[in-house]
Design an enzyme around this catalytic site. Structure first.
Site, PDB file in Angstrom:
ATOM      1  CB  VAL A 146      -0.927   0.011   1.241  1.00 50.30           C
ATOM      2  CG1 VAL A 146      -1.831   1.243   1.202  1.00 50.30           C
ATOM      3  CG2 VAL A 146      -1.759  -1.251   1.295  1.00 50.30           C
ATOM      4  N   GLY A 147       0.908   1.944  -1.112  1.00 54.73           N
ATOM      5  CA  GLY A 147       1.865   3.026  -1.242  1.00 54.73           C
ATOM      6  C   GLY A 147       3.265   2.460  -1.307  1.00 54.73           C
ATOM      7  NE  ARG A 149       0.986   1.940   5.190  1.00 55.29           N
ATOM      8  CZ  ARG A 149       0.152   1.151   5.835  1.00 55.29           C
ATOM      9  NH1 ARG A 149       0.616   0.099   6.474  1.00 55.29           N
ATOM     10  NH2 ARG A 149      -1.145   1.395   5.847  1.00 55.29           N
ATOM     11  CB  VAL A 150       5.167  -4.691   3.146  1.00 53.29           C
ATOM     12  CG1 VAL A 150       4.542  -6.064   3.263  1.00 53.29           C
ATOM     13  CG2 VAL A 150       6.079  -4.615   1.925  1.00 53.29           C
ATOM     14  CB  ALA A 151      -0.099  -3.247   4.888  1.00 55.36           C
ATOM     15  CE1 TYR A 152       2.000 -10.398   7.230  1.00 54.00           C
ATOM     16  CE2 TYR A 152       2.560  -8.575   8.682  1.00 54.00           C
ATOM     17  CZ  TYR A 152       2.904  -9.762   8.049  1.00 54.00           C
ATOM     18  OH  TYR A 152       4.143 -10.295   8.231  1.00 54.00           O
ATOM     19  CB  VAL A 153      -4.953  -7.246   3.394  1.00 50.84           C
ATOM     20  CG1 VAL A 153      -6.427  -6.989   3.081  1.00 50.84           C
ATOM     21  CG2 VAL A 153      -4.109  -6.058   2.970  1.00 50.84           C
ATOM     22  CE  LYS A 184       2.509  -8.094  25.141  1.00 56.62           C
ATOM     23  NZ  LYS A 184       3.221  -8.786  26.241  1.00 56.62           N
ATOM     24  CG  ASP A 309       2.089 -44.675  15.965  1.00 62.34           C
ATOM     25  OD1 ASP A 309       2.752 -44.824  17.020  1.00 62.34           O
ATOM     26  OD2 ASP A 309       1.781 -45.611  15.222  1.00 62.34           O
TER      27      ASP A 309
END
Length: 479
Positions: A146-147, A149-153, A184, A309
């Site tokens: 996004v833009g 930066r790296v982000a989680y979605v 956290k 097992d």
């Protein structure tokens, strides 16, 4: 992020705000919903999405504090006002909203490596993601840009619409959040909202996580070796794929005979090798086999599979001394499962909590791994065979701690430490498969003990020399 414009993802869509109410704290998120992709594309193609935080009502009612959850006051969110683009009547000083931090012990025991979550798909575009979301409540976690930066979605299918919620992070305590609860780690965020069915944004909850495809491998499974070349889009390497688990191809159930089809290993079982009278397993090979077994167990646990097992009889070797685990058990969503009734149970290898309540978990697999360590260093002896107890008597003795498995033969100290920590009665205190792997790497340099590594190459060299001597005894070997 005040005044920063973030470009939308590849498929642009309308930004939907969370409804305002006087009874709850208003939160903002970069969630975008796809109602009509074509209309959204026309409306937003020329302008970026501007992130604007809605002002909190002047006299909001207090949000009731969730029981057993610590409240954080005046914790800044990652998004803030941009007064330049606000209407004149809404130009107010920057305000701080409240987040509620949920301590880790309130979430429970959670796998905090996001790569091990079965519904985490790594980098994935929105188009590919939405092709997977088909039923109400389906969701997955992905990574995107996004833009700059790296982000989680978190992508979710809710009431026939696809929504994409960016997971935000506070600047001060580095907490992850989407609505009002902060954690956290992303793993804790997902586990808490999914377990308690609390909306993670708006009224949306996490119902059914979509697992990765079989072809979506973990980076740790691939070892890059020789570089073969490079092109416009990347480099080409020769490499090696190493899950240390017998591949399961499928089953034949249309008619008799019923068959399970698995990968073929051209060697023997570890049990047969340990019991063989022809040759004794070297100390280097014992360490190598236990390391491979730990890697196989760790791979299964990362896929949320409990073997149930672990034993030398279920470890197979190929001609290159690579050990792989076979005959593995059951895929599970939770931490433990109840044992099915019927069948002969391997009591001598089972954990006390399994013998007592019939529950299996990743920790019970580790307890059985300790029995495997015992087999390897006693040259194939069966655990508890010398105590004289069998069946239900042995079961009661293990639960009551009246019999304890110990290794009384010569063994490296770090292996003994792994054995002892794997056989602890308390499941919470047992060592993990990842830590076992780390110890083998630290103490034995397992990158050198691999069959294709230093010891393997040295062994292959002397084997070639020996064969050459036998074939041409009159020709001197130059060194």
């Amino acid at each position: 992020m005040s005044g920063v414009e973030l470009q939308p993802e590849s498929t642009q869509s309308e930004e939907k705000e969370e409804p305002k109410t006087a009874a709850t704290t208003i939160s903002s998120t970069e969630e975008t919903k796809t109602e009509n992709p074509n209309v959204a594309l026309d409306n937003l193609a020329k302008t970026p999405i501007q992130l604007i935080l809605q002002p909190t009502p002047q006299t909001p009612a207090k949000t009731p504090e969730t029981p057993r959850i610590q409240k954080i006051n005046n914790l800044k969110k990652s998004a803030s006002f941009d007064s330049k683009n606000q209407p004149e009547d809404s130009k107010t000083p920057k305000q701080r909203d409240q987040l509620i931090e949920v301590p880790s012990d309130e979430v429970g025991r959670v796998e905090n490596n996001i790569d091990n979550l079965p519904f985490y798909h790594g980098f994935m575009g929105r188009t590919e993601c939405e092709s997977m979301l088909s039923n109400h409540g389906d969701f997955l976690i992905r990574m995107t840009e996004v833009g700059r930066r790296v982000a989680y979605v978190i992508s979710v299918r809710w009431h026939y619409q696809n929504s994409h919620v960016l997971v935000k992070r506070t600047k001060t305590k580095k907490l992850y959040w989407t609505k009002k609860y902060a954690f956290k780690s992303i793993c804790e965020l997902i586990a808490y909202h999914k377990l308690n069915q609390i909306p993670f944004y708006d009224n949306m909850t996490l119902i059914c996580g979509l697992a990765r495809h079989e072809w979506q491998l973990n980076n740790e499974q691939v070892t890059l070796n020789k570089k073969l070349g490079e092109g416009q889009f990347g480099e080409v390497h020769k490499g090696k794929l190493k899950p240390n688990v017998i591949k399961f191809y499928g089953v034949c159930t249309m008619k008799e005979p019923i068959m399970i089809v698995m990968e073929f290993c051209d060697g023997s079982s570890l049990e047969d090798v340990l019991l063989s009278k022809e040759s004794k397993v070297s100390s280097e090979d014992k360490i190598l086999y236990l390391f491979h077994a730990a890697c196989g167990i760790d791979y299964l646990h990362g896929k949320h599979v409990i073997h149930r097992d672990i034993a030398a009889r279920n470890c197979l070797l190929n001609s290159k001394k690579v050990l792989k685990i076979s005959d593995f058990g059951l895929s599970v969503k939770g931490v433990a499962i109840k044992e099915r009734k019927g069948g002969c149970l391997p009591v001598k290898y089972m954990a006390p909590e399994t013998l007592k309540k019939g529950f299996y978990s990743t920790a019970s697999d580790i307890y059985s791994y300790g029995a495997l360590v015992y087999e390897v260093y006693t040259d194939g002896k069966t655990p508890f065979e010398s105590c004289g107890l069998r069946g239900n008597e042995l079961r009661k003795a293990i639960i009551g701690k009246s019999v304890i498995l110990t290794i009384d033969v010569e063994c490296p100290e770090f292996v003994k430490a792994i054995f002892e920590q794997s056989r602890l009665y308390d499941t919470e205190q047992r060592i993990s498969s990842k830590r076992i792997i780390e110890i083998f790497k630290e103490e034995a340099g397992m990158h050198e003990l691999d069959a294709t590594g230093l010891f393997g190459r040295i062994g292959s060299f002397f084997s070639r020399v020996r064969r050459q001597k036998e074939a041409e005894p009159s020709v001197p070997i130059l060194t």
